[in-house]
Design a protein around this motif. Structure first.
Motif, short mmCIF file in Angstrom:
data_model
loop_
_atom_site.label_atom_id
_atom_site.label_comp_id
_atom_site.label_asym_id
_atom_site.label_seq_id
_atom_site.Cartn_x
_atom_site.Cartn_y
_atom_site.Cartn_z
N ASP A 129 0.84 -1.19 0.00
CA ASP A 129 0.00 0.00 0.00
C ASP A 129 0.89 1.25 0.00
OD1 ASP A 129 -1.69 2.18 0.76
OD2 ASP A 129 -3.09 0.77 1.67
N LEU A 130 0.84 2.01 -1.10
CA LEU A 130 1.72 3.17 -1.23
C LEU A 130 1.34 4.31 -0.29
CD1 LEU A 130 2.22 3.30 -5.12
CD2 LEU A 130 3.96 2.81 -3.39
N LYS A 131 0.08 4.37 0.09
CA LYS A 131 -0.36 5.46 0.98
C LYS A 131 0.02 5.18 2.43
CE LYS A 131 -4.50 8.12 2.24
NZ LYS A 131 -5.95 8.28 2.02
N TYR A 132 -0.16 3.94 2.86
CA TYR A 132 0.05 3.61 4.28
C TYR A 132 1.34 2.82 4.52
CZ TYR A 132 -4.75 5.19 4.83
OH TYR A 132 -5.89 5.96 4.83
N TYR A 133 2.13 2.60 3.48
CA TYR A 133 3.43 1.94 3.61
C TYR A 133 3.32 0.58 4.31
CZ TYR A 133 4.89 6.79 2.86
OH TYR A 133 5.03 8.06 2.36
N LYS A 134 2.38 -0.24 3.88
CA LYS A 134 2.25 -1.54 4.54
C LYS A 134 2.05 -2.65 3.51
CE LYS A 134 -2.77 -1.45 5.35
NZ LYS A 134 -3.84 -1.57 6.36
N LEU A 135 2.50 -3.83 3.89
CA LEU A 135 2.34 -5.02 3.06
C LEU A 135 0.97 -5.64 3.29
CD1 LEU A 135 5.80 -6.81 3.39
CD2 LEU A 135 4.70 -6.15 1.24
N ILE A 136 0.38 -6.12 2.22
CA ILE A 136 -0.88 -6.85 2.31
C ILE A 136 -0.62 -8.28 1.85
CG2 ILE A 136 -3.26 -7.00 1.49
CD1 ILE A 136 -3.13 -3.98 0.94
N ASP A 137 -0.86 -9.22 2.72
CA ASP A 137 -0.62 -10.64 2.43
C ASP A 137 -1.82 -11.44 2.92
OD1 ASP A 137 0.33 -13.18 1.98
OD2 ASP A 137 1.83 -13.12 3.59
N LEU A 138 -2.76 -11.70 2.02
CA LEU A 138 -4.01 -12.38 2.39
C LEU A 138 -3.91 -13.90 2.33
CD1 LEU A 138 -6.55 -10.13 0.42
CD2 LEU A 138 -5.76 -9.87 2.79
N TYR A 139 -2.89 -14.43 1.65
CA TYR A 139 -2.87 -15.87 1.37
C TYR A 139 -1.55 -16.56 1.77
CZ TYR A 139 -6.82 -14.23 -1.30
OH TYR A 139 -7.99 -13.62 -1.66
N GLY A 140 -0.81 -15.92 2.66
CA GLY A 140 0.39 -16.56 3.17
C GLY A 140 1.57 -16.54 2.22
N GLY A 141 1.62 -15.56 1.35
CA GLY A 141 2.71 -15.48 0.38
C GLY A 141 4.07 -15.26 1.01
N ILE A 142 4.13 -14.45 2.06
CA ILE A 142 5.42 -14.19 2.73
C ILE A 142 5.95 -15.49 3.34
CG2 ILE A 142 6.54 -12.97 4.63
CD1 ILE A 142 4.63 -10.63 4.12
N GLY A 143 5.06 -16.25 3.96
CA GLY A 143 5.47 -17.54 4.53
C GLY A 143 5.96 -18.50 3.46
N ASP A 144 5.28 -18.50 2.31
CA ASP A 144 5.70 -19.40 1.23
C ASP A 144 7.03 -18.97 0.63
OD1 ASP A 144 3.56 -21.06 1.55
OD2 ASP A 144 2.37 -20.22 -0.09
N ILE A 145 7.32 -17.67 0.63
CA ILE A 145 8.64 -17.21 0.19
C ILE A 145 9.70 -17.72 1.15
CG2 ILE A 145 10.10 -15.16 0.00
CD1 ILE A 145 7.74 -13.70 -1.27
N LYS A 146 9.43 -17.61 2.45
CA LYS A 146 10.39 -18.09 3.45
C LYS A 146 10.59 -19.60 3.35
CE LYS A 146 9.49 -14.42 6.82
NZ LYS A 146 8.92 -14.08 8.16
N ASN A 147 9.50 -20.33 3.06
CA ASN A 147 9.58 -21.79 2.97
C ASN A 147 9.91 -22.30 1.57
OD1 ASN A 147 8.88 -22.24 5.72
ND2 ASN A 147 6.73 -21.85 5.22
N LYS A 148 10.08 -21.36 0.63
CA LYS A 148 10.47 -21.68 -0.75
C LYS A 148 9.45 -22.61 -1.42
CE LYS A 148 15.39 -20.85 -0.06
NZ LYS A 148 16.77 -21.35 -0.27
N LEU A 149 8.21 -22.13 -1.46
CA LEU A 149 7.13 -22.92 -2.04
C LEU A 149 6.40 -22.13 -3.13
CD1 LEU A 149 5.44 -24.41 1.16
CD2 LEU A 149 6.99 -25.59 -0.41
#
Length: 393
Positions: A129-149
């Motif tokens: 979000d460019l206005k509020y400077y925050k990440l939106i992750d509704l489906y666990g994408g950050i976790g999947d990046i960490k777990n390489k999935l």
């Protein structure tokens, strides 16, 4: 986390320009998809997409330093190239639904939540979000990046759009991530889901895979996931004739590796690939590679058989170990053979008939290619050539 920290000064300048206009016009704006994913991976950001909640035309009309832009009304998408060397796609947030599996989706303007749901994989369903400077992750994408999935977002994803299978492979080989949906992809392939989409769409995805550094791994996954029946021993097969730096050679290698020629037709019957490559593939379908030049050791015969072949046909033949040296010999020793004499020199001996002149020149070329020696033309050579002029030179 501020994902902008990994971008260039020019990219940040352009993004901030878009952000200011969006705030003035009460438009929500989000960096989405691959740019967020690559920023989290500390990888180079290749493409920047910004999703907005109103028609992008409202933003583009107020932007400065635009070099060129294209607007796609059906999707309400603007591709903008800036004078600073930055390209950005501004996309209206949308929902998608598929009237039938394999068809292109219908588009309905919507919000960021629906836009993220329509995306292919969790690692691509991320927004900043460019206005509020925050990440939106509704489906666990950050976790999947960490777990390489690599993991789909919703059910029937691959049936809806079978090209997602190829994109799953692309991200898997690029980032060395595991395919979470591996068993489902194998099942979908066995059901024939690729028959619901055109050869053009398949050929486009395969061509994009061939631009990847680890393209050979993509071909091996084709086989392991039962997408295509391939001879894996032929994938990336090396020989002194072939250089795999060119995408067309990689495509040709896939064509060579197909066991089922019905699969190979995908690379021929499409409007995506290079026309010269497709023409060569069509010619190669009619060649018995195993027996082509099999017994030939005569340099002139090798020259005669290969002289009208394209570089793609020569590369294809060179993957057969029985022909590799002959192809190499032709390219580096025989192909550019030039005679010191010409038709005028032959005519100086009183030979006026054009066919006879041609026969004599071919005879002299045969001698040079098979002996490496080109001697001055004499009447004995002319006599020998005319005696054998009915033979194929």
């Amino acid at each position: 986390m501020n994902i902008l920290s990994g971008l260039s000064y020019e990219q940040i300048y352009v993004i901030n320009s878009i952000k200011k206009i969006c705030i003035l016009k009460n438009i929500d704006a989000y960096i989405v998809g691959g740019a967020v994913r690559d920023a989290l991976l500390n990888a180079k950001v290749r493409d920047i997409d910004i999703c907005v909640t109103k028609d992008p035309k409202l933003i583009v009309e107020s932007l400065e330093e635009i070099k060129e832009f294209k607007y796609y009304s059906e999707f309400q998408t603007a591709s903008v190239e800036f004078k600073r060397g930055v390209s950005i796609d501004i996309i209206r947030c949308r929902r998608e639904f598929y009237p039938e599996y394999g068809t292109l989706p219908k588009i309905i303007p919507s919000d960021i939540n629906h836009d993220l749901f329509r995306r292919d994989f969790t690692i691509n369903a991320l927004a900043y979000d460019l206005k509020y400077y925050k990440l939106i992750d509704l489906y666990g994408g950050i976790g999947d990046i960490k777990n390489k999935l690599i993991r789909k977002i919703h059910s029937n994803s691959y049936e809806e759009d079978p090209t997602r299978v190829f994109r799953a492979i692309k991200y898997s080989i690029r980032y060395k991530f595991l395919l979470y949906d591996r068993d489902e992809i194998i099942s979908c392939a066995s059901k024939g889901i690729f028959k619901t989409i055109s050869n053009d769409r398949i050929a486009k995805e395969i061509s994009l895979l061939c631009t990847e550094k680890n393209w050979k791994d993509a071909f091996l996954l084709f086989a392991r996931l039962n997408i295509f029946d391939l001879n894996c021993n032929l994938i990336g097969k090396s020989n002194p004739v072939v250089n795999y730096d060119h995408v067309n050679i990689r495509l040709l290698n896939l064509f060579y590796s197909f066991k089922d020629k019905r699969d190979a037709d995908i690379l021929v019957d499409n409007s995506i690939m290079d026309s010269d490559l497709k023409k060569s593939m069509m010619q190669l379908k009619n060649i018995d590679v195993e027996n082509f030049l099999k017994e030939t050791i005569d340099n002139y015969e090798i020259f005669r058989q290969l002289k009208n072949m394209s570089r793609y046909e020569l590369a294809y033949l060179s993957w057969n170990f029985k022909l590799t040296y002959k192809i190499y010999n032709y390219i580096y020793n025989l192909k550019d053979c030039i005679l010191c004499i010409n038709g005028n020199k032959v005519k100086d001996f009183g030979i006026k008939d054009g066919k006879s002149v041609g026969s004599i020149l071919r005879y002299i070329k045969k001698l040079k290619l098979n002996t490496g020696i080109e001697k001055d033309l004499n009447r004995r050579d002319i006599q020998n050539a005319l005696e054998y002029k009915d033979r194929k030179f």
